[in-house]
Design a protein around this motif. Structure first.
Motif, short mmCIF file in Angstrom:
data_model
loop_
_atom_site.label_atom_id
_atom_site.label_comp_id
_atom_site.label_asym_id
_atom_site.label_seq_id
_atom_site.Cartn_x
_atom_site.Cartn_y
_atom_site.Cartn_z
N GLY A 205 0.81 -1.20 0.00
CA GLY A 205 0.00 0.00 0.00
C GLY A 205 0.85 1.26 0.00
N ALA A 206 2.06 1.18 -0.48
CA ALA A 206 2.97 2.33 -0.48
C ALA A 206 2.41 3.43 -1.39
CB ALA A 206 4.34 1.90 -0.98
N PRO A 207 2.64 4.70 -1.02
CA PRO A 207 2.21 5.80 -1.89
C PRO A 207 2.85 5.67 -3.27
CG PRO A 207 2.97 6.62 0.24
CD PRO A 207 3.31 5.17 0.20
N GLU A 208 2.11 6.04 -4.28
CA GLU A 208 2.56 5.82 -5.65
C GLU A 208 3.81 6.58 -6.01
OE1 GLU A 208 -0.24 6.06 -8.80
OE2 GLU A 208 -1.68 4.75 -7.78
N ASP A 209 4.10 7.66 -5.26
CA ASP A 209 5.28 8.44 -5.62
C ASP A 209 6.54 7.99 -4.89
OD1 ASP A 209 4.64 9.31 -3.10
OD2 ASP A 209 4.64 11.45 -3.59
N THR A 210 6.48 6.86 -4.19
CA THR A 210 7.66 6.37 -3.48
C THR A 210 8.85 6.20 -4.44
OG1 THR A 210 6.23 5.18 -1.94
CG2 THR A 210 8.54 4.54 -1.98
N GLY A 211 8.55 5.56 -5.56
CA GLY A 211 9.61 5.30 -6.55
C GLY A 211 10.19 6.59 -7.09
N ILE A 212 9.34 7.58 -7.28
CA ILE A 212 9.82 8.87 -7.80
C ILE A 212 10.79 9.50 -6.80
CG2 ILE A 212 9.09 11.20 -8.46
CD1 ILE A 212 6.37 9.91 -9.29
N ARG A 213 10.46 9.38 -5.52
CA ARG A 213 11.32 9.95 -4.49
C ARG A 213 12.68 9.26 -4.44
NH1 ARG A 213 8.33 12.86 -0.24
NH2 ARG A 213 6.33 13.37 -1.18
N VAL A 214 12.67 7.94 -4.62
CA VAL A 214 13.95 7.21 -4.65
C VAL A 214 14.79 7.70 -5.82
CG1 VAL A 214 15.06 4.97 -4.99
CG2 VAL A 214 13.01 5.12 -3.57
N ALA A 215 14.15 7.83 -6.98
CA ALA A 215 14.89 8.24 -8.18
C ALA A 215 15.50 9.63 -7.99
CB ALA A 215 13.97 8.22 -9.39
N LEU A 216 14.72 10.54 -7.42
CA LEU A 216 15.21 11.90 -7.20
C LEU A 216 16.41 11.90 -6.25
CD1 LEU A 216 12.01 14.08 -6.80
CD2 LEU A 216 13.87 14.41 -8.46
N LYS A 217 16.31 11.11 -5.19
CA LYS A 217 17.39 11.06 -4.19
C LYS A 217 18.66 10.48 -4.83
CE LYS A 217 17.70 7.59 -1.60
NZ LYS A 217 18.50 6.36 -1.65
N ASP A 218 18.52 9.36 -5.54
CA ASP A 218 19.72 8.73 -6.10
C ASP A 218 20.37 9.61 -7.18
OD1 ASP A 218 19.31 6.69 -4.36
OD2 ASP A 218 19.06 5.11 -5.87
N ARG A 219 19.55 10.20 -8.01
CA ARG A 219 20.11 11.05 -9.07
C ARG A 219 20.75 12.30 -8.48
NH1 ARG A 219 17.31 9.15 -13.81
NH2 ARG A 219 17.88 6.96 -13.76
N SER A 220 20.18 12.76 -7.38
CA SER A 220 20.76 13.92 -6.71
C SER A 220 22.12 13.54 -6.11
CB SER A 220 19.78 14.42 -5.66
OG SER A 220 20.46 15.17 -4.69
N ASN A 221 22.20 12.33 -5.52
CA ASN A 221 23.48 11.85 -4.99
C ASN A 221 24.51 11.73 -6.11
OD1 ASN A 221 22.34 11.70 -2.49
ND2 ASN A 221 22.18 9.45 -2.44
N ALA A 222 24.07 11.29 -7.28
CA ALA A 222 24.99 11.08 -8.40
C ALA A 222 25.67 12.38 -8.81
CB ALA A 222 24.25 10.47 -9.58
N ASN A 223 24.99 13.49 -8.59
CA ASN A 223 25.59 14.78 -8.95
C ASN A 223 26.85 15.08 -8.14
OD1 ASN A 223 23.65 15.33 -10.89
ND2 ASN A 223 22.25 16.23 -9.38
N LYS A 224 27.00 14.38 -7.02
CA LYS A 224 28.18 14.60 -6.19
C LYS A 224 29.26 13.56 -6.46
CE LYS A 224 25.00 15.78 -2.52
NZ LYS A 224 24.44 15.06 -1.39
N ASN A 225 28.98 12.64 -7.39
CA ASN A 225 29.93 11.56 -7.67
C ASN A 225 30.55 11.76 -9.06
OD1 ASN A 225 31.29 9.21 -8.23
ND2 ASN A 225 29.52 7.85 -7.99
N PRO A 226 31.81 12.14 -9.11
CA PRO A 226 32.41 12.45 -10.41
C PRO A 226 32.43 11.27 -11.38
CG PRO A 226 34.09 12.33 -8.68
CD PRO A 226 32.76 12.28 -8.00
N TYR A 227 32.26 10.04 -10.89
CA TYR A 227 32.31 8.87 -11.78
C TYR A 227 30.93 8.47 -12.30
CZ TYR A 227 37.03 8.30 -9.97
OH TYR A 227 38.34 8.50 -9.65
N ALA A 228 29.86 9.09 -11.78
CA ALA A 228 28.50 8.64 -12.13
C ALA A 228 28.19 8.90 -13.60
CB ALA A 228 27.48 9.35 -11.24
#
Lengths: 385, 166, 349
Positions: A155-178
């Motif tokens: 029963g997870a909210p439908e935008d859970t996946g969107i939030r994960v994607a935003l967080k991971d892609r935001s982290n990638a901006n700090k990783n020069p190898y991403a």
């Protein structure tokens, strides 16, 4: 009986869609040379080489460790090639660590790679034989129904996946190898991106990358004196179960649960959420973050999404997850597992730069593969076991 | 021309063609012969009594050979699904389509197929569906003999009854 | 090093073309090895060897797991190599103290494809593989170089084939067996000069499995455990022009590390898919004249790819199990022209 083992060198390539400036040999050598430089060692210091990658049909080279023996300085040395599907990068590091723990070698080089631009992974994953009709469209086609099953059950909210994607892609901006670096990515952009394998959206999907990762592992004797502190391997574990059988739990596979229990027990961890400072887990599609948080025992079954939703897995949360940007941001398949293990080691060595978690002393590296059936994990710490 | 003047070689094409003559194996061959007769045959595990379809000659859970052949219905219930909108090589079906796991009546593992015959947004977990076979004179020992699954109109199976199979 | 023994071994009958799928081939073999071992499941570790290109389907090993007994979930790994290296990984796992027992298996179904052509995909993908040099032609280059250097003749090669096929008459698992006169063999046309059909291993589908047990537990379950007293593996350079094809440097190093020469060897099972390679391997291992070579018929009698190396170890263990030998050596190879080699020394008590 087991000797202590440490990570003393870490190297990776800049992951990108197409590395046409290097051959496969050039790609693996780039990662290996960076790992050797990080360890302050040279090719001659290496006792054995362990190579991992996903299916050979991806590049069309059968058993490529044979051809790569020359580039990896393996002549006259033991050379092993591991393949455990998507978990292979992790399993390869485990096999390499075992060589040290068994007391056989002082320093082992382990390398994992995929050069997806020289191949067609979707073709290799959707092989059509005259005996079957092909309806499973690549990995996304396989995993999307499992995600739908999780959504229904939790029963997870439908935008859970969107939030994960935003967080991971935001982290990638700090990783020069991403591979993917999208500073302007917004909630709306992810939410409005096309459904590829509904419920998986385009921006909730891992890219196809060229890339390699390498680690130098060493015995306790050889671990000291390097330029950087070692990451000590406190526990490794691998678990497998069959692809499909009656009564199988596909969303929360038992092999993953038991693998986690073993690696925690070996590392003396009884409360993983509290005792582990950060985790790099294999999330090729955004929804797998909450699914694996439950499978790994960080959250009760059905509530992994709450950790994501409440920001617990964000860089400033109580359990940062996928600080590097994860598989969602870089996916050289065969290397993806080793990159998770490498990031865990970088964190406890204090080497992670802009994506460093303050004071990280204990980290989990996790990889899975096949139809959610192969698992490999390790726990690394800044402290000696 | 000096090396510095030459452009690097960044790509070469090396076409590769290998021909394979597949064999289906004993159990799957029997299953495919059944398909050619418009029947779905599974195999029952002698230990856990679960029915596998398509059969591969063993029960992965018990690691024993399966021999007892059982007829499985061509009707079943959708356990889960995805709507595929991304092109992929080797796919038989035009996009978009609903890829489904169907639990056939009398079987204990899901069967992978495609649903047609209703709008994609009506496909749901618990929906009852039945195989749409090709014309009898076109039946052959291949899964392409089942074109797709389509809704039967029977009432949905409640989610709780499917939990064990998810 | 911990004492580790092979306590059971089983293999399929290696047919030119087996119509069963990989699980149907493997399952009875695994069951036989497990049953003979006297060890109850679950094993502490399971490791397998195979390669996708043989049957042209990715993840071949994934479905093979159906035969392994992987429920409840098991600690398991897979090498995209011959099963001999899977055994090595399992032996390492036992050395770390993380396992006392291990199941090792491998399978190979070469019949769906054109094996010599498929094996050309192992070569450098940019400058060699595009020329499609098949495995028999490459072995012929090596054979020619070796004949020139050694002063031996094609008759010497045929003698190895005749002996192997004759010995294979006692091996119910063999693909090829029988009495052949050397003169008749030499009347056959070349496949790739100087190699004729009898110089090349047959193409076989098959599987093998064995069980490893550590220490006293091995003595409890097995009357005559085959103790692994030394095991090592080494690679050579891949580029054929960069190494001396008439020798096997990697086999020599592996043999020294494994301690082959420490005591006399009763039986050696050498993984030589081509007749001339048996001579190269004998020299590299420094085997004495009175060491019996390949009493099973060797790879020239049955060569299921990714299995034939593990079978050499199983056959060498079998000689210890049945009391017919006290000290045996097994060898496995991989890659073009003996590129990679593993040597295992087995002893009775």
């Amino acid at each position: 009986m087991a000797e202590r083992c440490a990570v003393i060198g870490i190297g990776q390539t800049h992951h990108t869609a197409r590395r046409d400036d290097v051959s496969i040999a050039g790609l693996v050598r780039e990662a290996a040379e960076r790992a050797l430089a990080d360890a302050g060692l040279d090719w001659g210091d290496i006792d054995a080489v362990v190579l991992g990658k996903a299916p050979d049909m991806f590049e069309g080279v059968m058993m490529p460790e044979l051809y790569l023996a020359d580039a990896l300085g393996a002549a006259g040395k033991p050379l092993l090639r591991v393949h455990t599907a998507g978990s292979v990068g992790g399993s390869t590091a485990v096999v390499a660590a075992n060589l040290i723990q068994a007391g056989l070698h002082e320093r082992v080089l382990t390398v994992a790679f995929e050069k997806q631009s020289e191949s067609n992974a979707m073709w290799a994953l959707t092989v059509k034989t005259p005996l079957q009709s092909a309806v499973v469209a690549g990995a996304g086609g396989y995993f999307a129904p499992l995600i739908r099953s999780y959504m229904q059950r939790s029963g997870a909210p439908e935008d859970t996946g969107i939030r994960v994607a935003l967080k991971d892609r935001s982290n990638a901006n700090k990783n020069p190898y991403a591979h993917l670096r999208e500073p302007d990515l917004s909630f709306e952009t992810v939410a409005n991106s096309p459904m590829l394998w509904d419920p998986i959206r385009f921006h909730e999907t891992c890219p196809s990358s060229d890339g390699a990762c390498a680690l130098v592992l060493s015995s306790e004797r050889a671990a000291t004196g390097g330029a950087h502190p070692p990451a000590w391997i406190h526990a490794t574990a691998m678990r497998s179960e069959p692809t499909q059988f009656a009564g199988q739990e596909k969303v929360n596979p038992r092999a993953g649960q038991e693998c986690a229990q073993e690696v925690y027990a070996k590392a003396g961890i009884t409360d993983p959420r509290r005792e582990i400072d950060c985790a790099e887990i294999y999330v090729p599609f955004s929804w797998f973050e909450p699914m694996w948080l439950e499978n790994l025992g960080f959250a009760p079954v059905g509530s992994g999404w709450k950790m994501t939703y409440e920001g617990a897995t964000a860089p400033d949360g109580d359990l940062p997850v996928n600080m590097s940007g994860g598989v969602l941001s870089s996916n050289p398949i065969g290397a993806s597992g080793m990159l998770r293990f490498a990031e865990a080691a970088m964190q406890v060595r204090g080497q992670a730069g802009a994506h460093q978690v303050d004071g990280a002393r204990t980290a989990l590296g996790h990889a899975y593969g096949g139809g959610s059936q192969f698992f490999s994990m390790w726990i690394v710490r800044s402290e000696r076991p | 021309m000096s090396d510095a003047e030459r452009k690097p070689v960044r790509s070469i094409q090396t076409p590769m063609r290998l021909t394979y003559h597949y064999t289906a194996g004993i159990a799957t061959s029997r299953f495919l012969h059944g398909i050619a007769e418009g029947r779905i045959l599974g195999q029952r595990c002698p230990v856990c009594t679960k029915v596998y379809v398509p059969p591969r000659g063993s029960c992965p859970r018990c690691a024993v050979a399966t021999e007892e052949e059982v007829h499985v219905s061509d009707r079943g219930t959708i356990l889960t699904f995805a709507i595929v909108r991304v092109p992929s090589e080797n796919l038989d079906v035009p996009l978009p389509f609903a890829c489904v796991h169907v639990l056939l009546d009398g079987a204990d593992v899901p069967f992978f197929s495609v649903v047609q015959g209703c709008p994609l947004d009506e496909v749901r977990i618990g929906m009852r569906v039945a195989a749409a076979w090709v014309e009898p004179d076109r039946l052959a020992p291949t899964l392409q003999s089942i074109r797709w699954f389509e809704p039967t109109g029977e009432p949905d199976v409640p989610f709780d009854q499917l939990r064990e199979h998810l | 090093m911990r004492e580790v023994a092979i306590v059971s071994f089983a293999q399929s009958r290696h047919a030119r073309r087996d119509l069963r799928n990989e699980v149907e081939i493997l399952l009875p073999v695994v069951q036989e090895a497990v049953q003979r071992s006297g060890v109850e499941r679950p094993f502490d570790f399971t490791c397998s060897g195979s390669t996708d290109f043989l049957q042209g389907q990715p993840f071949a090993f994934v479905l093979a797991l159906d035969a392994a007994g992987a429920w409840p979930p098991i600690a398991e790994s897979h090498v995209e190599m011959d099963g001999a290296w899977a055994l090595y990984e399992a032996w390492v796992k036992i050395q770390t103290g993380q396992a006392e027992t291990a199941l090792v298996y491998s399978f190979g179904k070469s019949s769906p494809g054109d094996l010599p052509e498929v094996l050309s995909r192992q070569l450098d993908p940019y400058v060699v593989a595009p020329l499609w040099p098949d495995s028999v032609s490459l072995a012929a280059l090596q054979a020619r170089a070796w004949l020139e250097k050694s002063g031996r003749s094609e008759r010497d090669l045929a003698a190895v084939a005749a002996r192997s096929r004759r010995d294979a008459k006692g091996n119910p698992h063999a693909t090829v067996a029988g009495d052949f006169a050397i003169d008749d063999l030499l009347d056959a046309p070349y496949l790739a000069s100087p190699l004729r059909k009898h110089d090349c291993a047959p193409i076989s589908d098959g599987a093998a499995a064995l069980v490893l047990v550590a220490g006293d537990r091995a003595r409890q379950v097995c009357e005559r455990p085959a103790w692994i007293r030394g095991i090592d593996h080494r690679a050579d350079l891949h580029a054929l022009g960069a190494r001396d094809l008439t020798r096997s440097a990697s086999t020599r190093i592996a043999g020294e590390k494994a301690g082959v020469a420490r005591r006399p060897v009763d039986v050696a099972e050498l993984h030589a898919p081509f007749t001339h390679q048996e001579y190269i391997l004998r020299e590299a291992l420094g085997l004495a004249e009175d060491t019996q070579i390949n009493p099973s018929g060797g790879a020239l009698a049955a060569n299921p790819m990714m299995v034939a190396g593990l079978i050499r170890i199983g056959e060498a263990a079998r000689r210890i199990h049945d009391g017919s030998a006290r000290r045996t050596v097994a060898h496995a190879t991989s890659g073009p022209c003996l590129q990679q080699n593993l040597v295992c020394v087995l002893e009775g008590e």
